[in-house]
Design an enzyme around this catalytic site. Structure first.
Site, PDB file in Angstrom:
ATOM      1  N   ASP A  86       0.832  -1.198   0.000  1.00  0.00           N
ATOM      2  CA  ASP A  86       0.000   0.000   0.000  1.00  0.00           C
ATOM      3  C   ASP A  86       0.869   1.252   0.000  1.00  0.00           C
ATOM      4  OD1 ASP A  86      -2.272  -1.532   0.061  1.00  0.00           O
ATOM      5  OD2 ASP A  86      -2.549  -1.395   2.224  1.00  0.00           O
ATOM      6  N   TYR A  99       6.417  -9.036   8.431  1.00  0.00           N
ATOM      7  CA  TYR A  99       5.972  -7.664   8.653  1.00  0.00           C
ATOM      8  C   TYR A  99       6.145  -7.282  10.121  1.00  0.00           C
ATOM      9  CZ  TYR A  99       3.430  -8.124   4.203  1.00  0.00           C
ATOM     10  OH  TYR A  99       3.080  -8.307   2.888  1.00  0.00           O
ATOM     11  N   ASP A 130      -7.009   1.025   8.317  1.00  0.00           N
ATOM     12  CA  ASP A 130      -5.739   1.621   8.732  1.00  0.00           C
ATOM     13  C   ASP A 130      -6.001   3.055   9.184  1.00  0.00           C
ATOM     14  OD1 ASP A 130      -6.033   3.150   6.411  1.00  0.00           O
ATOM     15  OD2 ASP A 130      -4.556   1.999   5.279  1.00  0.00           O
ATOM     16  N   ARG A 181      -3.853  -5.425   7.785  1.00  0.00           N
ATOM     17  CA  ARG A 181      -4.924  -4.534   8.260  1.00  0.00           C
ATOM     18  C   ARG A 181      -6.071  -5.348   8.842  1.00  0.00           C
ATOM     19  NH1 ARG A 181      -6.880  -1.441   3.298  1.00  0.00           N
ATOM     20  NH2 ARG A 181      -5.740  -2.975   2.079  1.00  0.00           N
TER      21      ARG A 181
END
Length: 298
Positions: free
Chosen positions: A38, A66, A80, A178
């Site tokens: 993103d 991550y 988010d 997310r």
């Protein structure tokens, strides 16, 4: 020019922006990325250059790592911190740290996710975020993903009726962090969203391997391409390897069907090497027992 360019994608850039920039820097059209990030997210974005574009699907299919922060107390329409607030509930009491760790560990293994409306998943030929921008909610496909490991990285912070904590997750491709944050919040009894995300590893390529776009420009100006590009094998280290002799190397270069190797593999797909050179990606033949066939000849 063939190899894997390990880019550190900056915030504010799309993955496609990085591809376009690298095409200009390296003066080549043959650039492919290996999994989108993103725009608000920074992190490891391996780009395949030249002949390496043939391995894009295999590098995309690797495990990702991550580091994220989940914030509890309110949820947003994008899941988010960039979205509109859609639900709030003040965090009035501290959480039990052990209970939080146990809830995180409950997500390990195979889990199901519903992709967020603000995502590039296609439904009836149209991307979900396009429906979302039109104010439409459509039925989304349930997807199975795999969480190899998830760990809280620091203690929980409390501020203005909200709580947040960082965690690391090792997961399969297609995992929406997310959505994972929202689901963690639900298990803890609060609306939640992802307030930070960084991808630190894709397959065998880590943050330490990566170059910023500015560093790539400087090294390209100096024609130091050998310092920029990783060999193709770095994108295939997750696959088993079959080492072959010179005679078999020639047959593989011609894309021939071959007798199955005597060694055992953990997957139906494997890479073929002659000494240190990756020649091809092969698979067990689906129709001819005892044979293997090429998937990609490199």
């Amino acid at each position: 020019m063939d190899g894997i360019l390990p880019v550190w994608k900056p915030k504010g850039w799309t993955s496609h922006d990085c591809v376009m920039k690298v095409r200009k820097i390296l003066h080549t059209r043959k650039v492919g990325h290996t999994g989108t990030l993103d725009p608000d997210v920074e992190g490891v974005l391996p780009l395949c250059i030249g002949r390496a574009t043939k391995i894009v699907p295999f590098l995309t299919d690797t495990v990702k790592v991550y580091e994220a922060v989940v914030t509890l107390g309110y949820a947003t329409d994008t899941e988010d911190s960039s979205g509109e607030v859609v639900e709030t509930l003040e965090v009035s009491e501290p959480f039990d740290e052990k209970a939080v760790r146990e809830i995180l560990h409950s997500f390990q293994g195979k889990i199901k996710q519903i992709p967020p409306m603000y995502s590039a998943v296609k439904v009836k030929g149209k991307k979900l975020y396009e429906y979302a921008r039109e104010g439409k909610i459509v039925e989304r496909p349930v997807r199975e993903v795999y969480i190899h490991n998830i760990e809280k990285l620091d203690s929980i912070r409390y501020e203005d009726g909200k709580a947040s904590f960082p965690f690391q997750v090792i997961c399969s491709k297609g995992t929406y962090i997310r959505t994972l944050c929202v689901d963690i919040g639900r298990e803890l009894g609060y609306p939640a969203h992802m307030s930070f995300l960084e991808r630190t590893r894709t397959g065998d390529i880590s943050k330490e391997d990566c170059f910023s776009l500015e560093e790539i420009q400087k090294l390209a100006d100096d024609e130091a391409y050998d310092k920029l590009l990783l060999p193709l094998v770095r994108g295939l280290n997750h696959l088993d390897a079959w080492q072959v002799d010179e005679e078999t190397r020639v047959r593989i270069k011609h894309g021939q069907v071959l007798p199955s190797p005597s060694q055992t593999f953990t997957s139906d797909v494997f890479c073929v090497k002659f000494q240190d050179e990756v020649l091809a990606i092969y698979q067990f033949h689906p129709e001819k027992q005892g044979k293997v066939k090429p998937v990609r000849v490199l």
